[in-house]
Design a protein around this motif. Sequence first.
Motif, mmCIF file in Angstrom:
data_model
loop_
_atom_site.group_PDB
_atom_site.id
_atom_site.type_symbol
_atom_site.label_atom_id
_atom_site.label_comp_id
_atom_site.label_asym_id
_atom_site.label_seq_id
_atom_site.Cartn_x
_atom_site.Cartn_y
_atom_site.Cartn_z
ATOM 1 N N SER A 1 0.612 10.753 -80.101
ATOM 2 C CA SER A 1 0.038 11.169 -78.820
ATOM 3 C C SER A 1 1.089 11.935 -78.035
ATOM 4 O O SER A 1 2.271 11.856 -78.325
ATOM 5 C CB SER A 1 -0.431 9.942 -78.036
ATOM 6 N N TYR B 1 1.437 17.237 -70.925
ATOM 7 C CA TYR B 1 0.115 17.845 -70.911
ATOM 8 C C TYR B 1 0.261 19.239 -71.510
ATOM 9 O O TYR B 1 0.587 20.189 -70.802
ATOM 10 C CB TYR B 1 -0.339 17.900 -69.454
ATOM 11 N N ALA C 1 -4.321 16.143 -77.107
ATOM 12 C CA ALA C 1 -4.395 14.702 -76.884
ATOM 13 C C ALA C 1 -3.530 13.958 -77.888
ATOM 14 O O ALA C 1 -2.796 13.048 -77.523
ATOM 15 C CB ALA C 1 -5.847 14.226 -76.979
ATOM 16 N N ASP C 2 -3.644 14.323 -79.173
ATOM 17 C CA ASP C 2 -2.753 13.776 -80.193
ATOM 18 C C ASP C 2 -2.668 14.745 -81.362
ATOM 19 O O ASP C 2 -3.456 15.684 -81.464
ATOM 20 C CB ASP C 2 -3.137 12.355 -80.626
ATOM 21 N N LYS D 1 -6.168 16.506 -81.965
ATOM 22 C CA LYS D 1 -7.320 16.271 -81.109
ATOM 23 C C LYS D 1 -7.072 16.979 -79.787
ATOM 24 O O LYS D 1 -6.010 16.835 -79.187
ATOM 25 C CB LYS D 1 -7.539 14.782 -80.869
ATOM 26 N N VAL E 1 -8.695 17.892 -75.838
ATOM 27 C CA VAL E 1 -9.614 17.547 -74.768
ATOM 28 C C VAL E 1 -9.935 18.860 -74.079
ATOM 29 O O VAL E 1 -9.032 19.627 -73.729
ATOM 30 C CB VAL E 1 -8.972 16.547 -73.776
ATOM 31 N N ASP F 1 -14.022 15.751 -76.637
ATOM 32 C CA ASP F 1 -12.945 15.419 -77.563
ATOM 33 C C ASP F 1 -13.244 16.210 -78.817
ATOM 34 O O ASP F 1 -14.374 16.152 -79.339
ATOM 35 C CB ASP F 1 -12.915 13.926 -77.889
#
Length: 114
Positions: free
Chosen positions: A11, A15, A31-32, A39, A41, A87
């Motif tokens: 993760s 940001y 996100a990760d 992933k 967002v 997501d």
Amino acid sequence: MLDQRLKRRRSTVFYMKVHDTATNRLAGFLADITTSGMKLVSEEPLALGATYRLQLDLPDTVTEPRVIDLKAKTVWSRYEESFGFYDIGLEFLEISENGRQTIENPLAEYLFYE
């Protein structure tokens, strides 16, 4: 549901923005990440099965590389109604060796955590 993840997922501490280099638009926020995918967002969905040329912007604390360029395919997407965001799971089709090393490097703990 069987988790098919073979790589260690990390993760993000920061940001980090991810841009679609074909459109110069923001694709979303990291996100990760693993060395085989990530992933995002996002406020907007990405087309399932579509391929994108993306650029992950690393924070100012990173000297080299400042960005990771990659090619990825959307493998899943779901709308998180409670947050109002998508997501999105992407599989890397191409990633530079420099980018892969940045993700794998144990010194990258200031960028990612498990």
